[in-house]
Design an enzyme around this catalytic site. Sequence first.
Site, mmCIF file in Angstrom:
data_model
loop_
_atom_site.group_PDB
_atom_site.id
_atom_site.type_symbol
_atom_site.label_atom_id
_atom_site.label_comp_id
_atom_site.label_asym_id
_atom_site.label_seq_id
_atom_site.Cartn_x
_atom_site.Cartn_y
_atom_site.Cartn_z
ATOM 1 N N HIS A 310 0.844 -1.187 0.000
ATOM 2 C CA HIS A 310 0.000 0.000 0.000
ATOM 3 C C HIS A 310 0.876 1.231 0.000
ATOM 4 O O HIS A 310 1.930 1.234 0.616
ATOM 5 C CB HIS A 310 -0.910 0.009 1.241
ATOM 6 C CG HIS A 310 -2.073 0.929 1.102
ATOM 7 N ND1 HIS A 310 -1.985 2.267 1.392
ATOM 8 C CD2 HIS A 310 -3.335 0.698 0.674
ATOM 9 C CE1 HIS A 310 -3.157 2.822 1.147
ATOM 10 N NE2 HIS A 310 -4.000 1.905 0.707
ATOM 11 N N ASP A 368 -8.049 -5.266 0.114
ATOM 12 C CA ASP A 368 -8.533 -6.109 -0.972
ATOM 13 C C ASP A 368 -8.186 -7.583 -0.809
ATOM 14 O O ASP A 368 -8.699 -8.420 -1.544
ATOM 15 C CB ASP A 368 -7.962 -5.612 -2.311
ATOM 16 C CG ASP A 368 -8.525 -4.261 -2.673
ATOM 17 O OD1 ASP A 368 -9.747 -4.110 -2.567
ATOM 18 O OD2 ASP A 368 -7.757 -3.369 -3.029
HETATM 19 N N1 CMC Z 1 4.098 -7.658 -4.812
HETATM 20 C C1 CMC Z 1 5.445 -7.660 -4.964
HETATM 21 N N2 CMC Z 1 6.231 -6.582 -4.816
HETATM 22 C C2 CMC Z 1 5.620 -5.434 -4.478
HETATM 23 C C3 CMC Z 1 4.219 -5.344 -4.295
HETATM 24 C C4 CMC Z 1 3.449 -6.521 -4.458
HETATM 25 N N3 CMC Z 1 2.121 -6.495 -4.296
HETATM 26 N N4 CMC Z 1 3.872 -4.076 -3.960
HETATM 27 C C5 CMC Z 1 5.037 -3.383 -3.959
HETATM 28 N N5 CMC Z 1 6.087 -4.202 -4.264
HETATM 29 C C6 CMC Z 1 7.516 -3.838 -4.295
HETATM 30 C C7 CMC Z 1 7.858 -3.048 -5.544
HETATM 31 O O1 CMC Z 1 8.287 -3.894 -6.588
HETATM 32 C C8 CMC Z 1 8.979 -2.176 -5.030
HETATM 33 O O2 CMC Z 1 10.128 -2.967 -4.917
HETATM 34 P P1 CMC Z 1 11.600 -2.327 -5.188
HETATM 35 O O3 CMC Z 1 11.771 -1.282 -4.123
HETATM 36 O O4 CMC Z 1 12.534 -3.467 -5.081
HETATM 37 O O5 CMC Z 1 11.557 -1.741 -6.584
HETATM 38 C C9 CMC Z 1 8.539 -1.828 -3.613
HETATM 39 O O6 CMC Z 1 7.719 -2.944 -3.194
HETATM 40 C C10 CMC Z 1 7.739 -0.538 -3.494
HETATM 41 O O7 CMC Z 1 6.655 -0.615 -4.421
HETATM 42 P P2 CMC Z 1 6.028 0.642 -5.170
HETATM 43 O O8 CMC Z 1 5.355 0.193 -6.423
HETATM 44 O O9 CMC Z 1 7.053 1.723 -5.292
HETATM 45 O O10 CMC Z 1 4.964 1.123 -4.096
HETATM 46 P P3 CMC Z 1 3.736 2.059 -4.363
HETATM 47 O O11 CMC Z 1 3.462 2.743 -3.080
HETATM 48 O O12 CMC Z 1 3.959 2.926 -5.564
HETATM 49 O O13 CMC Z 1 2.565 1.044 -4.757
HETATM 50 C C11 CMC Z 1 0.708 -0.383 -4.640
HETATM 51 C C12 CMC Z 1 1.557 0.666 -3.913
HETATM 52 C C13 CMC Z 1 -0.564 -0.639 -3.837
HETATM 53 C C14 CMC Z 1 0.273 0.139 -6.030
HETATM 54 C C15 CMC Z 1 1.534 -1.676 -4.780
HETATM 55 O O14 CMC Z 1 1.915 -2.154 -3.509
HETATM 56 C C16 CMC Z 1 0.812 -2.759 -5.575
HETATM 57 O O15 CMC Z 1 0.863 -2.748 -6.809
HETATM 58 N N6 CMC Z 1 0.102 -3.715 -4.872
HETATM 59 C C17 CMC Z 1 -0.659 -4.704 -5.540
HETATM 60 C C18 CMC Z 1 -1.998 -4.127 -5.955
HETATM 61 C C19 CMC Z 1 -2.932 -3.912 -4.797
HETATM 62 O O16 CMC Z 1 -3.108 -4.774 -3.946
HETATM 63 N N7 CMC Z 1 -3.590 -2.745 -4.800
HETATM 64 C C20 CMC Z 1 -4.572 -2.395 -3.797
HETATM 65 C C21 CMC Z 1 -4.174 -1.209 -2.977
HETATM 66 S S1 CMC Z 1 -5.227 -1.023 -1.532
HETATM 67 C C22 CMC Z 1 -6.746 -0.588 -2.112
HETATM 68 C C23 CMC Z 1 -6.810 0.744 -2.721
HETATM 69 O O17 CMC Z 1 -6.259 1.707 -2.180
HETATM 70 O O18 CMC Z 1 -7.457 0.857 -3.751
#
Ligand code: CMC
Length: 434
Positions: A310, A368
Amino acid sequence: MTESTTEKSVKIGRGNQQSEFPVLEGTIGPDVIDIRKLYSATGHFTYDPGFTSTASCRSKITYIDGEAGLLLHRGYRIEELAERSNFLETCYLILFGELPKADEYKKFVDGVTNHTMIHDQINYLFRGFRRDAHPMAVMVAVVGALSAFYYEDLDTQDPKHRLIASYRLIAKIPTIAAMAYKYSVGQPFLYPRNDLNYAENFLYMMFGVPCEPWKEKPVLSKALDTIFILHADHEQNASTSTVRLVGSTGASPYAAISAGIASLWGPAHGGANEAVVNMLEEIGTVDRIPEFLARAKDKDDPFRLMGFGHRVYKNYDPRAGVLKASADEVLDELGKGGEPKLAIARELERIALEDAYFQERKLFPNVDFYSGIILEAMGIPTKMFTAIFALARTVGWIAQWNEMIEDPEQKIGRPRQLYTGPAERSYVPLDRRG
Ligand code: CMC
């Protein structure tokens, strides 16, 4: 209790080129540097893709402490609201700032209930869609179309007009979501029943049929009501920021909410609940979990563990905690306690939480992760999951839209950019381009 300018300030720049910027203090949470005059004082913009360090507004509605895993609506913990309140009472709280007294609650419920029907002409809009259209596509279109029915006489600066629009949106969104489902399965639309509570009426419009009497299902409606509460608001996330941005132009609230629905649809946001169930299905058996965890950690593989991670929570999402507990309860009640997806989800969570990759990045289950399993057990098709999220989030969007319009500091949303394209150059005619 309100935010104020502190004695603190920060200086930016060097030597006699330094400019001082005030630091604003909220009730709780980090202080913010007020950079509104940054450009005029320094000639610089800030660069913050994804707004990870930017507070776009002042807000009194929702507070999140992502490190602590804390979510408050108007000061009340989400766990307490989920246990002791109901969705419409939480809507009142989110919209008006206080829990209602008995007469206020009754007036609010009556007000919402009186607006559950949609204009009959909207029925015809549905016929233009393919039967297999995604319900979110239908929701974007039909909610946007409400602006064609209720815009001409709407003055967004008039609080009474905004209140009626708020009632209308909260009341009509379950009707529209249920119609999107009914259309997809080729069953007749059911008119809302105002003798049922909010969640029960939605289940009736989804699963009732005109030729059979409706049997109320209190276990399901209670679980759904809890899911609605957990999704009601979440401060300045992508869809809420979208609603504020669209609303900041003075556009119709129906158009703004439609844009919010579009923004919520993506798998990185509200679409994740659908993606979680698809992922659990793909994993299939507990013994395949390590394979999928390895893929989630592999930088060359775009696969991510859906329902994990998140932008704000760097701890267990408190909403996921409530749903984890309710998943067992609901599935047991429905006689689906042995549901393999629940077993896979629990084991996946256990292994991921012990894994260094997830620990180092503070990736925990989010809302989720368990909501899809519960919705699926209730018989709600996967494609409707995000529509249900949108239904519940409508109150948050509306409250934030109202707050934005009442805030004298808000202006039309208009971010700046760091331009990296070509500098000025002259047009070359087609026959002289090499
Ligand atoms: N699985 C594997 N690796 C992950 C995941 C995941 N679900 N989420 C983040 N990472 C890794 C990412 O690859 C990165 O690694 P590194 O630092 O080595 O490059 C690190 O963690 C930070 O990730 P980020 O993409 O920079 O983080 P963000 O804050 O931009 O993204 C997120 C947040 C929710 C989009 C992401 O965690 C994600 O894609 N999760 C899966 C989708 C999901 O469950 N979304 C629902 C969010 S909650 C409901 C809502 O708010 O709508």
